[in-house]
Enzyme design. Structure first.
Site, PDB file in Angstrom:
ATOM      1  N   TYR A 120     -23.067 -16.815  22.343  1.00 16.78           N
ATOM      2  CA  TYR A 120     -21.790 -16.168  22.327  1.00 16.78           C
ATOM      3  C   TYR A 120     -20.994 -15.631  21.328  1.00 16.78           C
ATOM      4  CZ  TYR A 120     -17.409 -14.617  24.910  1.00 16.78           C
ATOM      5  OH  TYR A 120     -16.279 -14.165  25.550  1.00 16.78           O
TER       6      TYR A 120
ATOM      7  N   ARG B 272     -13.915 -21.873  33.421  1.00 18.67           N
ATOM      8  CA  ARG B 272     -12.785 -21.984  32.456  1.00 18.67           C
ATOM      9  C   ARG B 272     -11.810 -22.898  32.764  1.00 18.67           C
ATOM     10  NH1 ARG B 272     -13.182 -15.851  30.760  1.00 18.67           N
ATOM     11  NH2 ARG B 272     -14.068 -15.645  33.119  1.00 18.67           N
ATOM     12  N   VAL B 273     -10.879 -23.017  31.744  1.00 17.34           N
ATOM     13  CA  VAL B 273      -9.609 -24.052  32.415  1.00 17.34           C
ATOM     14  C   VAL B 273      -8.772 -23.793  33.231  1.00 17.34           C
ATOM     15  CG1 VAL B 273      -7.996 -23.465  30.397  1.00 17.34           C
ATOM     16  CG2 VAL B 273      -8.411 -25.902  30.999  1.00 17.34           C
TER      17      VAL B 273
ATOM     18  N   SER C 270      -8.979 -21.758  36.094  1.00 19.12           N
ATOM     19  CA  SER C 270      -9.315 -21.760  37.331  1.00 19.12           C
ATOM     20  C   SER C 270      -9.989 -23.230  37.531  1.00 19.12           C
ATOM     21  CB  SER C 270     -10.495 -20.726  37.372  1.00 19.12           C
ATOM     22  OG  SER C 270     -11.652 -20.899  36.334  1.00 19.12           O
ATOM     23  N   ASN C 271     -10.255 -23.832  36.841  1.00 23.17           N
ATOM     24  CA  ASN C 271     -10.746 -25.158  37.052  1.00 23.17           C
ATOM     25  C   ASN C 271      -9.614 -26.147  37.398  1.00 23.17           C
ATOM     26  OD1 ASN C 271     -13.369 -24.941  36.485  1.00 23.17           O
ATOM     27  ND2 ASN C 271     -13.850 -26.710  34.809  1.00 23.17           N
TER      28      ASN C 271
ATOM     29  N   GLN D 289      -6.022 -30.476  22.274  1.00 21.43           N
ATOM     30  CA  GLN D 289      -6.552 -28.862  21.768  1.00 21.43           C
ATOM     31  C   GLN D 289      -5.711 -27.891  22.350  1.00 21.43           C
ATOM     32  OE1 GLN D 289      -7.959 -30.863  23.844  1.00 21.43           O
ATOM     33  NE2 GLN D 289      -9.578 -29.908  25.116  1.00 21.43           N
TER      34      GLN D 289
ATOM     35  N   ARG E 259      -4.573 -23.681  23.251  1.00 20.22           N
ATOM     36  CA  ARG E 259      -5.027 -22.316  23.508  1.00 20.22           C
ATOM     37  C   ARG E 259      -3.793 -21.606  23.984  1.00 20.22           C
ATOM     38  NH1 ARG E 259      -8.927 -24.467  22.036  1.00 20.22           N
ATOM     39  NH2 ARG E 259     -11.229 -24.327  23.086  1.00 20.22           N
TER      40      ARG E 259
ATOM     41  N   ARG F 183     -10.292 -26.609  17.980  1.00 24.76           N
ATOM     42  CA  ARG F 183      -9.082 -27.322  18.078  1.00 24.76           C
ATOM     43  C   ARG F 183      -7.860 -26.562  18.646  1.00 24.76           C
ATOM     44  NH1 ARG F 183      -8.427 -31.882  19.277  1.00 24.76           N
ATOM     45  NH2 ARG F 183      -6.389 -31.712  18.323  1.00 24.76           N
ATOM     46  N   GLN F 184      -7.596 -25.346  18.121  1.00 27.98           N
ATOM     47  CA  GLN F 184      -6.270 -24.772  18.269  1.00 27.98           C
ATOM     48  C   GLN F 184      -6.673 -23.070  18.061  1.00 27.98           C
ATOM     49  OE1 GLN F 184      -4.112 -25.323  14.612  1.00 27.98           O
ATOM     50  NE2 GLN F 184      -5.609 -24.875  13.203  1.00 27.98           N
TER      51      GLN F 184
HETATM   52  P1  NAD Z   1     -16.867 -12.570  33.922  1.00 29.65           P
HETATM   53  O1  NAD Z   1     -17.733 -13.666  33.568  1.00 29.65           O
HETATM   54  O2  NAD Z   1     -16.049 -12.576  35.030  1.00 29.65           O
HETATM   55  O3  NAD Z   1     -17.230 -11.070  33.774  1.00 29.65           O
HETATM   56  C1  NAD Z   1     -18.614 -10.583  33.141  1.00 29.65           C
HETATM   57  C2  NAD Z   1     -19.309  -9.591  33.871  1.00 29.65           C
HETATM   58  O4  NAD Z   1     -20.462  -9.157  33.170  1.00 29.65           O
HETATM   59  C3  NAD Z   1     -19.945 -10.166  35.273  1.00 29.65           C
HETATM   60  O5  NAD Z   1     -19.546  -9.309  36.316  1.00 29.65           O
HETATM   61  C4  NAD Z   1     -21.448 -10.405  35.061  1.00 29.65           C
HETATM   62  O6  NAD Z   1     -22.098 -10.241  36.285  1.00 29.65           O
HETATM   63  C5  NAD Z   1     -21.400  -9.404  34.045  1.00 29.65           C
HETATM   64  N1  NAD Z   1     -22.850  -9.168  33.182  1.00 29.65           N
HETATM   65  C6  NAD Z   1     -23.188 -10.285  32.446  1.00 29.65           C
HETATM   66  N2  NAD Z   1     -24.339 -10.252  31.900  1.00 29.65           N
HETATM   67  C7  NAD Z   1     -24.668  -8.640  31.929  1.00 29.65           C
HETATM   68  C8  NAD Z   1     -25.799  -7.979  31.877  1.00 29.65           C
HETATM   69  N3  NAD Z   1     -26.719  -8.520  31.150  1.00 29.65           N
HETATM   70  N4  NAD Z   1     -25.759  -6.816  32.445  1.00 29.65           N
HETATM   71  C9  NAD Z   1     -24.809  -6.300  33.072  1.00 29.65           C
HETATM   72  N5  NAD Z   1     -23.531  -7.091  33.656  1.00 29.65           N
HETATM   73  C10 NAD Z   1     -23.657  -8.279  33.035  1.00 29.65           C
HETATM   74  O7  NAD Z   1     -15.883 -12.730  32.464  1.00 29.65           O
HETATM   75  P2  NAD Z   1     -14.472 -11.744  32.047  1.00 29.65           P
HETATM   76  O8  NAD Z   1     -13.572 -12.819  31.813  1.00 29.65           O
HETATM   77  O9  NAD Z   1     -14.365 -10.921  33.236  1.00 29.65           O
HETATM   78  O10 NAD Z   1     -15.251 -11.141  30.804  1.00 29.65           O
HETATM   79  C11 NAD Z   1     -15.340  -9.847  30.586  1.00 29.65           C
HETATM   80  C12 NAD Z   1     -15.397  -9.722  29.053  1.00 29.65           C
HETATM   81  O11 NAD Z   1     -14.279  -9.905  28.348  1.00 29.65           O
HETATM   82  C13 NAD Z   1     -16.914 -10.257  28.714  1.00 29.65           C
HETATM   83  O12 NAD Z   1     -17.326  -9.488  27.711  1.00 29.65           O
HETATM   84  C14 NAD Z   1     -15.964 -11.375  27.933  1.00 29.65           C
HETATM   85  O13 NAD Z   1     -16.771 -11.782  26.853  1.00 29.65           O
HETATM   86  C15 NAD Z   1     -14.470 -10.838  27.354  1.00 29.65           C
HETATM   87  N6  NAD Z   1     -13.536 -11.748  27.228  1.00 29.65           N
HETATM   88  C16 NAD Z   1     -13.105 -12.380  27.965  1.00 29.65           C
HETATM   89  C17 NAD Z   1     -12.004 -13.288  27.916  1.00 29.65           C
HETATM   90  C18 NAD Z   1     -11.152 -13.826  28.956  1.00 29.65           C
HETATM   91  O14 NAD Z   1     -10.533 -14.891  28.653  1.00 29.65           O
HETATM   92  N7  NAD Z   1     -11.205 -13.566  30.153  1.00 29.65           N
HETATM   93  C19 NAD Z   1     -11.703 -13.606  26.355  1.00 29.65           C
HETATM   94  C20 NAD Z   1     -12.305 -13.002  25.593  1.00 29.65           C
HETATM   95  C21 NAD Z   1     -13.314 -11.987  25.793  1.00 29.65           C
HETATM   96  N1  UDP Z   2     -11.329 -27.560  29.391  1.00 29.97           N
HETATM   97  C1  UDP Z   2     -10.677 -28.595  29.954  1.00 29.97           C
HETATM   98  N2  UDP Z   2     -11.037 -28.891  31.300  1.00 29.97           N
HETATM   99  C2  UDP Z   2     -11.948 -28.118  31.898  1.00 29.97           C
HETATM  100  C3  UDP Z   2     -12.185 -26.768  31.308  1.00 29.97           C
HETATM  101  C4  UDP Z   2     -11.866 -26.524  30.178  1.00 29.97           C
HETATM  102  O1  UDP Z   2     -10.121 -29.658  29.318  1.00 29.97           O
HETATM  103  O2  UDP Z   2     -12.288 -28.284  33.239  1.00 29.97           O
HETATM  104  C5  UDP Z   2     -10.683 -27.479  27.872  1.00 29.97           C
HETATM  105  C6  UDP Z   2     -11.822 -26.912  27.036  1.00 29.97           C
HETATM  106  O3  UDP Z   2     -12.621 -28.205  26.524  1.00 29.97           O
HETATM  107  C7  UDP Z   2     -11.079 -26.244  26.072  1.00 29.97           C
HETATM  108  C8  UDP Z   2     -10.107 -25.483  26.761  1.00 29.97           C
HETATM  109  O4  UDP Z   2      -9.785 -26.264  27.958  1.00 29.97           O
HETATM  110  O5  UDP Z   2     -10.444 -27.153  25.044  1.00 29.97           O
HETATM  111  C9  UDP Z   2     -10.412 -24.017  27.104  1.00 29.97           C
HETATM  112  O6  UDP Z   2     -11.399 -23.899  27.827  1.00 29.97           O
HETATM  113  P1  UDP Z   2     -12.283 -22.550  28.240  1.00 29.97           P
HETATM  114  O7  UDP Z   2     -13.593 -23.023  28.799  1.00 29.97           O
HETATM  115  O8  UDP Z   2     -11.506 -22.036  29.314  1.00 29.97           O
HETATM  116  O9  UDP Z   2     -12.376 -21.622  27.185  1.00 29.97           O
HETATM  117  P2  UDP Z   2     -12.574 -21.512  25.497  1.00 29.97           P
HETATM  118  O10 UDP Z   2     -13.054 -23.047  25.174  1.00 29.97           O
HETATM  119  O11 UDP Z   2     -13.773 -20.675  25.680  1.00 29.97           O
HETATM  120  O12 UDP Z   2     -11.436 -21.267  25.051  1.00 29.97           O
END
Ligand code: NAD
Ligand code: UDP
Ligand code: UDP
Length: 321
Positions: free
Chosen positions: A149, A190-191, A193-194, A213, A215, A279-280
């Site tokens: 990623y 992700r954290v 929704s979980n 840690q 965010r 971490r941060q």
């Molecule tokens: P999400 O997983 O809900 O959405 C991603 C979408 O992309 C899904 O609908 C999935 O089916 C589609 N997808 C995945 N692979 C595909 C492919 N090969 N072809 C067509 N569609 C494909 O995640 P999100 O949180 O909505 O993230 C959307 C974008 O924003 C992503 O690119 C993600 O990296 C970026 N982003 C999100 C966050 C966040 O916190 N939500 C943070 C940083 C970057």
């Molecule tokens: N995390 C957690 N419990 C969970 C899911 C995530 O403690 O059920 C922690 C995870 O280890 C990270 C932070 O929450 O430190 C954010 O995780 P997330 O997967 O949402 O996003 P990212 O690590 O990509 O920022």
């Protein structure tokens, strides 16, 4: 096409969490929206309310394959964003970021149109510079479990800037920091929704590591507003530009806030910290303030209340476990 005129806008990843909110906002602005998604982590449920709109069209397609359509603007969001899902098939994740970017850039080049890239704070890796400004090059493990990623998104940024320099393409690259809100999938992993789903079900709250840690969490409406403002800028603004909420919280503090806001009986239980977990993290948003006149307005407490309300309504019997 003149500013303010109706455009046909391609949103890849449009059936995902952020993508579905973006499609909705673009429709509200009067545009035609072509939503392209392979439904890997996205769902029809997210776009169900949009399907009746004659200006909305859904196309099931994987962006790692070429796409020949006629549109006026592209938002490239296709890519699984949750660590659980992007590590499920890491090769496909890297392909989606890199080959998907090449295909969408090729499309934008042929049509001579503006293209937005959803990049990520993960390009900073496990940062030693805090908060993270756009000038920071990051500290990313190139061979770890998160690399498909992180490095995929870094390579996509490289491609965007090379198409910009080599082909004079108009690009808009946003580095998005942890964003949350309604329409995250209950099994997203992700954290936010979980924790919300666990709290509403009175199940154990899974805290990875000791929870120290940090965010910085941005509510989805604020984020989409920033994305639209970035796309509306003139050609001199390319990014990369940080979009996120600078309010920084430990994950333990987040867990305690979710328990308090839901009135849950859940207990916090420790789980192993995943490898290379940063971490941060906190965005420096000085550029977004200066160039877009943008900053988040929704507090974590308020955003969590909306999110809790959404999951409370939708965690019914028809939701996959
Ligand atoms: P999400 O997983 O809900 O959405 C991603 C979408 O992309 C899904 O609908 C999935 O089916 C589609 N997808 C995945 N692979 C595909 C492919 N090969 N072809 C067509 N569609 C494909 O995640 P999100 O949180 O909505 O993230 C959307 C974008 O924003 C992503 O690119 C993600 O990296 C970026 N982003 C999100 C966050 C966040 O916190 N939500 C943070 C940083 C970057
Ligand atoms: N995390 C957690 N419990 C969970 C899911 C995530 O403690 O059920 C922690 C995870 O280890 C990270 C932070 O929450 O430190 C954010 O995780 P997330 O997967 O949402 O996003 P990212 O690590 O990509 O920022
Ligand atoms: N492409 C696409 N749709 C288009 C134009 C191009 O999907 O309308 C894809 C095609 O697969 C191509 C890639 O984008 O390989 C990169 O296009 P570019 O013109 O930059 O390079 P090419 O490989 O065609 O020389």
């Amino acid at each position: 096409m003149r500013y303010g005129e109706t455009k046909t806008v391609l949103v890849t990843g449009g059936a995902g969490f952020l993508g579905s909110h973006l499609c909705e906002r673009l429709l509200e602005q009067g545009h035609e929206v072509l939503c392209v998604d392979n439904l890997f982590t996205g769902s029809r449920r997210n776009i169900a309310p949009l399907l009746d709109n004659p200006r909305f069209e859904f196309m099931r397609h994987d962006v790692t394959f070429p796409l020949y359509v006629e549109v006026d603007e592209i938002y490239n969001l296709a890519c699984p964003a949750s660590p659980v899902h992007y590590q499920f098939d890491p090769v496909q994740t890297a392909k989606t970021s890199v080959i998907g970017a090449i295909n969408m850039l090729g499309l934008a080049k042929r049509l001579k149109i503006k293209i937005f890239q959803a990049s990520t704070s993960e390009v900073y890796g496990d940062p030693e510079v805090h908060p993270q400004p756009e000038e920071y090059w990051g500290r990313v493990n190139p061979i770890g479990h998160r690399s498909c990623y992180d490095e995929g998104k870094r390579c996509a940024e490289t491609l965007f800037f090379d198409y910009h320099r080599q082909h004079k393409l108009s690009i808009k690259v946003a580095r998005i920091f942890n964003t949350y809100g309604p329409r995250m999938h209950p099994n997203d992993g992700r954290v936010v929704s979980n924790l919300v789903v666990q709290a509403l079900r009175n199940e154990d709250i899974t805290l990875y590591g000791d929870g120290s840690q940090t965010r910085a969490f941005c509510y989805v409406d604020d984020l989409i507003d920033g994305v639209l403002r970035l796309m509306a800028t003139g050609p001199s603004v390319t990014g990369p530009i940080n979009l996120g909420n600078p309010g920084e919280f430990s994950i333990r503090a987040l867990a305690e806030l979710v328990i308090a806001l839901t009135g849950s009986r859940s207990r916090i239980v420790a789980r192993p910290l995943p490898a290379d977990d940063p971490r941060q993290r906190r965005p420096d948003i000085a550029q977004a303030k200066a160039l877009l006149d943008w900053e988040p307005t929704v507090s974590l407490r308020e955003g969590l209340m909306h999110t809790i309300g959404y999951f409370d309504r939708h965690l019914g019997a028809d939701t996959p476990a």
